[in-house]
Design a protein around this motif. Structure first.
Motif, PDB file in Angstrom:
ATOM      1  N   GLY A   1      10.932  48.566  91.312  1.00 20.64           N
ATOM      2  CA  GLY A   1      10.128  47.497  90.721  1.00 20.64           C
ATOM      3  C   GLY A   1      11.009  46.352  90.301  1.00 20.64           C
ATOM      4  O   GLY A   1      12.240  46.462  90.282  1.00 20.64           O
ATOM      5  N   ALA A   2      10.391  45.254  89.940  1.00 17.94           N
ATOM      6  CA  ALA A   2      11.144  44.076  89.523  1.00 17.94           C
ATOM      7  C   ALA A   2      11.809  44.312  88.175  1.00 17.94           C
ATOM      8  O   ALA A   2      11.467  45.256  87.447  1.00 17.94           O
ATOM      9  CB  ALA A   2      10.203  42.871  89.445  1.00 17.94           C
ATOM     10  N   THR A   3      12.754  43.460  87.824  1.00 20.32           N
ATOM     11  CA  THR A   3      13.416  43.532  86.516  1.00 20.32           C
ATOM     12  C   THR A   3      12.379  43.399  85.411  1.00 20.32           C
ATOM     13  O   THR A   3      11.527  42.520  85.448  1.00 20.32           O
ATOM     14  CB  THR A   3      14.455  42.400  86.389  1.00 20.32           C
ATOM     15  N   GLY A   4      12.456  44.317  84.428  1.00 21.97           N
ATOM     16  CA  GLY A   4      11.497  44.283  83.325  1.00 21.97           C
ATOM     17  C   GLY A   4      10.235  45.058  83.591  1.00 21.97           C
ATOM     18  O   GLY A   4       9.315  45.048  82.766  1.00 21.97           O
ATOM     19  N   ALA A   5      10.188  45.759  84.723  1.00 18.69           N
ATOM     20  CA  ALA A   5       8.971  46.519  85.054  1.00 18.69           C
ATOM     21  C   ALA A   5       8.842  47.774  84.198  1.00 18.69           C
ATOM     22  O   ALA A   5       7.756  48.338  84.083  1.00 18.69           O
ATOM     23  CB  ALA A   5       8.984  46.891  86.541  1.00 18.69           C
ATOM     24  N   GLY A   6       9.961  48.237  83.610  1.00 19.24           N
ATOM     25  CA  GLY A   6       9.918  49.436  82.764  1.00 19.24           C
ATOM     26  C   GLY A   6      10.637  50.626  83.359  1.00 19.24           C
ATOM     27  O   GLY A   6      10.494  51.744  82.871  1.00 19.24           O
ATOM     28  N   LYS A   7      11.448  50.389  84.411  1.00 18.29           N
ATOM     29  CA  LYS A   7      12.108  51.507  85.105  1.00 18.29           C
ATOM     30  C   LYS A   7      13.105  52.239  84.190  1.00 18.29           C
ATOM     31  O   LYS A   7      13.042  53.456  84.024  1.00 18.29           O
ATOM     32  CB  LYS A   7      12.836  50.989  86.359  1.00 18.29           C
ATOM     33  N   SER A   8      14.031  51.484  83.626  1.00 23.85           N
ATOM     34  CA  SER A   8      15.073  52.103  82.787  1.00 23.85           C
ATOM     35  C   SER A   8      14.501  52.701  81.513  1.00 23.85           C
ATOM     36  O   SER A   8      15.085  53.638  80.948  1.00 23.85           O
ATOM     37  CB  SER A   8      16.154  51.064  82.436  1.00 23.85           C
ATOM     38  N   THR A   9      13.383  52.179  81.061  1.00 21.88           N
ATOM     39  CA  THR A   9      12.742  52.721  79.861  1.00 21.88           C
ATOM     40  C   THR A   9      12.360  54.179  80.071  1.00 21.88           C
ATOM     41  O   THR A   9      12.403  54.992  79.137  1.00 21.88           O
ATOM     42  CB  THR A   9      11.487  51.892  79.508  1.00 21.88           C
ATOM     43  N   ILE A  10      11.984  54.517  81.308  1.00 25.81           N
ATOM     44  CA  ILE A  10      11.601  55.903  81.612  1.00 25.81           C
ATOM     45  C   ILE A  10      12.758  56.854  81.326  1.00 25.81           C
ATOM     46  O   ILE A  10      12.572  57.954  80.799  1.00 25.81           O
ATOM     47  CB  ILE A  10      11.128  56.015  83.080  1.00 25.81           C
ATOM     48  N   ILE A  11      13.996  56.428  81.647  1.00 21.28           N
ATOM     49  CA  ILE A  11      15.184  57.251  81.361  1.00 21.28           C
ATOM     50  C   ILE A  11      15.327  57.455  79.856  1.00 21.28           C
ATOM     51  O   ILE A  11      15.584  58.565  79.381  1.00 21.28           O
ATOM     52  CB  ILE A  11      16.465  56.574  81.900  1.00 21.28           C
ATOM     53  N   ASN A  12      15.181  56.359  79.107  1.00 22.60           N
ATOM     54  CA  ASN A  12      15.319  56.453  77.656  1.00 22.60           C
ATOM     55  C   ASN A  12      14.296  57.405  77.046  1.00 22.60           C
ATOM     56  O   ASN A  12      14.592  58.137  76.100  1.00 22.60           O
ATOM     57  CB  ASN A  12      15.159  55.066  77.026  1.00 22.60           C
ATOM     58  N   LEU A  13      13.090  57.400  77.598  1.00 25.87           N
ATOM     59  CA  LEU A  13      12.040  58.278  77.075  1.00 25.87           C
ATOM     60  C   LEU A  13      12.277  59.725  77.485  1.00 25.87           C
ATOM     61  O   LEU A  13      12.020  60.648  76.704  1.00 25.87           O
ATOM     62  CB  LEU A  13      10.668  57.807  77.570  1.00 25.87           C
ATOM     63  N   LEU A  14      12.784  59.928  78.698  1.00 25.92           N
ATOM     64  CA  LEU A  14      13.037  61.288  79.186  1.00 25.92           C
ATOM     65  C   LEU A  14      14.108  61.978  78.356  1.00 25.92           C
ATOM     66  O   LEU A  14      14.050  63.188  78.113  1.00 25.92           O
ATOM     67  CB  LEU A  14      13.463  61.239  80.655  1.00 25.92           C
ATOM     68  N   ASN A  15      15.102  61.215  77.878  1.00 31.79           N
ATOM     69  CA  ASN A  15      16.162  61.768  77.045  1.00 31.79           C
ATOM     70  C   ASN A  15      15.823  61.757  75.552  1.00 31.79           C
ATOM     71  O   ASN A  15      16.631  62.118  74.727  1.00 31.79           O
ATOM     72  CB  ASN A  15      17.452  60.974  77.250  1.00 31.79           C
ATOM     73  N   ARG A  16      14.635  61.270  75.228  1.00 31.06           N
ATOM     74  CA  ARG A  16      14.173  61.142  73.836  1.00 31.06           C
ATOM     75  C   ARG A  16      15.095  60.258  73.004  1.00 31.06           C
ATOM     76  O   ARG A  16      15.380  60.538  71.842  1.00 31.06           O
ATOM     77  CB  ARG A  16      14.016  62.509  73.170  1.00 31.06           C
ATOM     78  N   PHE A  17      15.583  59.180  73.613  1.00 25.55           N
ATOM     79  CA  PHE A  17      16.320  58.184  72.839  1.00 25.55           C
ATOM     80  C   PHE A  17      15.337  57.384  71.981  1.00 25.55           C
ATOM     81  O   PHE A  17      15.709  56.814  70.958  1.00 25.55           O
ATOM     82  CB  PHE A  17      17.085  57.238  73.760  1.00 25.55           C
TER      83      PHE A  17
END
Length: 588
Positions: A378-394
């Motif tokens: 997805g484009a920048t800001g679509a929320g891709k990296s946020t999924i990693i943060n949520l998966l690790n419970r950051f």
């Protein structure tokens, strides 16, 4: 920022500090005992001198004079011994307290949510953990106990002076209220001044640390002159804050010295006239009272100075407790140990925003089956990296649920969960240490032989061996001795040796050269084989083999399928992205 009230002393704060002395109670009590003994010994020397003058020197009794001299030497030796023990153990206690406090602070900081670090300056946190904690030690070594010891001396001396001559005592005590009032005003002013000093120190640390870290940007954009001017202003404010404390000291200490001199002059005037007139005052009493007055006023001057130290320590303690009281933790209330090797991931209507009222993830749902490779684009800001943060419970999700092997993330023990998820980030962070330690992260359960074997498996052994000292090559701060591609390969090996159930790759090939990309692609194929993998990709050519591709836009999943399936969608977002990249590569 900690609140500054201008109060000279915060007893509630001090009570919290004393709690850290509990493991060292014996030392604490000994220091208090030494302070009491020293206050008693302080009175004896002038008194023995008085007796020596009146009972031996005036009557010219040589044998008696020698006796008093011996007694004074014994008292002096005892003072030296107790003073040594007092100074040593107050400092020992202070260093023990700040060691425990710094460990507690660092352990707490490691458990904070990423959101806390997003909003906190690194330089300011460093100041709290290093400078401020060190300043707290002075409360014990130079501040509190020294003040208590001096106050005890003053009380004992004042009582003994009244016992010997209430008239001479009153002459000395007449001056005391002026010094006490000046001391009180001085303490309040210094409390506010030192708060300003600590603020300016934190600002200076933050500015210098950020500019040194980002020096490449400063030089690339020729911002040296601008940043220097900004530094001059911050440094100027820092100097101004310190000058204010110097100003207060410059006023107070001459006042204290003058008051002491006035008291001594009055003693000599009144006592001398009394001796000449054949009154009750003797030469020995005058000599002793001059020493008593000096011993009474000197602690007042020192107390003010030591109160400065105490004030700085209390201000620092207030700041440190501000962090210790921070409620910014991921609730680690789960009871389940992650022992499964399946690695099934499921997002159920997950909603999340970094800031309240600003959702980044808007109700997404998807599933990654055990052993599958799922790519997210997805484009920048679509929320891709946020999924990693949520998966690790950051970060904690706002609503919905995330399941691994059918169990909610919240039900897992946090360390157990993160221990089974390995992440390779686009911006690789390496510590100033050897390659081996950056791979194992000093885990004693991972041997050098295992690391070498793993490196051979994923094809990076030759690259590491080509470096000076091989696996023991020091990469320096943030891995500055390696290229971005080499750092990326190290992070792949770091993930591989941890033997995770779930692997996450975040833009792992977005900023590397062609040769490194080939090595990384080989490493990717190897480490993703047989384990559930989430691949966040910028270059779509690297994810053609993914079992499933999820296309995100503005925090939502807009398309889902394999590479071939998504290319068949007319006016599909993935198809458009792929064609744009393909044409750009063809043009190159």
């Amino acid at each position: 920022m900690a609140e500054t009230t201008g109060n000279a002393f915060d007893f509630k704060l001090f009570k919290r500090l004393l709690a850290f002395t509990k493991p060292y109670r014996l030392v604490f009590y000994f220091v208090a005992f030494a302070a009491i003994i020293m206050s008693g010994l302080a009175v004896l020397r002038p008194y023995l001198l008085e007796l020596a003058i009146d009972n031996s020197m005036v009557p010219k009794d040589g044998d008696g004079f020698i006796k008093y001299i011996i007694l004074m030497v014994v008292v002096l030796m005892l003072e030296v011994i107790f003073q040594f023990a007092f100074i040593f153990y107050t400092n020992w206690l202070g260093q023990s307290v700040i060691r425990d406090m710094r460990q507690k602070l660092f352990r707490l900081m490691m458990s904070f949510k990423m959101k806390y670090f997003d909003k906190s300056a690194v330089g300011r946190l460093t100041t709290r953990a290093v400078n401020d904690v060190e300043t707290i030690s002075s409360i014990f070594s130079e501040g509190l106990f020294m003040i208590i010891s001096d106050l005890l001396k003053m009380l004992v001396i004042a009582g003994f002076m009244l016992y010997q001559s209430w008239r001479l005592s009153l002459i000395v005590f007449i001056v005391l209220p002026f010094i006490l009032y000046a001391t009180r005003v001085f303490q309040k002013a210094m409390k506010v001044a030192f708060e300003d000093v600590r603020n300016q120190v934190a600002n200076l640390n933050t500015f210098v640390q950020e500019r040194i870290t980002g020096m490449k940007i400063v030089q690339i954009f020729t911002r040296e002159k601008t940043e220097y001017e900004r530094f001059r202003e911050i440094n100027k404010d820092h100097r101004k804050a310190w000058i204010k404390t110097v100003w207060y000291n410059s006023i107070f200490f001459p006042i204290a010295e003058t008051a002491g001199a006035v008291a001594t002059g009055l003693l000599v005037w009144y006592g001398g006239l009394n001796v000449i007139g054949g009154g009750f005052v003797t030469l020995g009493i005058i000599t002793a009272f001059i020493q008593y007055a000096e011993m009474l006023f000197r602690p007042l001057r020192q107390i003010a100075d030591k109160f400065n130290t105490l004030q700085m320590g209390m201000v620092a303690a207030n700041r440190v407790f501000g962090i210790l009281d921070t409620k910014s933790h991921i609730a680690d209330t789960g009871m389940v140990d992650y022992t499964s090797t399946k690695g099934e991931i499921e997002f159920k209507n997950v909603q999340f925003g970094y800031n309240e009222g600003e959702e980044v993830i808007k109700g997404i749902s998807f599933k990654a089956n055990p052993g599958e490779t799922v790519a997210i684009v997805g484009a920048t800001g679509a929320g891709k990296s946020t999924i990693i943060n949520l998966l690790n419970r950051f970060y904690e999700i706002n609503s919905g649920d995330i399941l691994i092997d059918g169990i909610s993330l919240k039900d897992y023990k946090l360390a157990s969960l993160r221990g089974q998820i390995a992440v390779v980030l686009q911006d690789v962070f390496l510590f100033a240490d050897s390659i081996l330690n950056n791979i194992t992260l000093n885990n004693p359960n991972i041997s050098e032989e295992e690391v070498i074997a793993a490196a051979k498996e994923i094809g990076v052994h030759k690259f590491i061996q080509s470096l000076p000292d091989g696996y023991h090559y020091n990469v320096k701060e943030r891995g500055s001795m390696l290229s971005s591609g080499q750092r990326q390969l190290i992070s792949f090996l770091r993930a591989y040796v941890s033997k995770p159930s779930i692997l996450v790759l975040d833009e792992a090939t977005s900023s590397v050269d062609t040769y490194s990309e080939e090595l990384i692609q080989t490493a990717t194929d190897k480490i993703t084989k047989g384990r559930t993998s989430i691949v966040i990709a910028h270059r779509l050519a690297t994810i053609k083999k993914a079992d499933k591709i999820i296309v995100m836009d503005a925090g939502k999943i807009v398309e889902e399928g394999t590479h071939k399936e998504l290319l068949k969608l007319e006016n599909g977002l993935y198809k458009n992205l792929y064609e744009v990249q393909f044409m750009a590569e063809e043009a190159i």
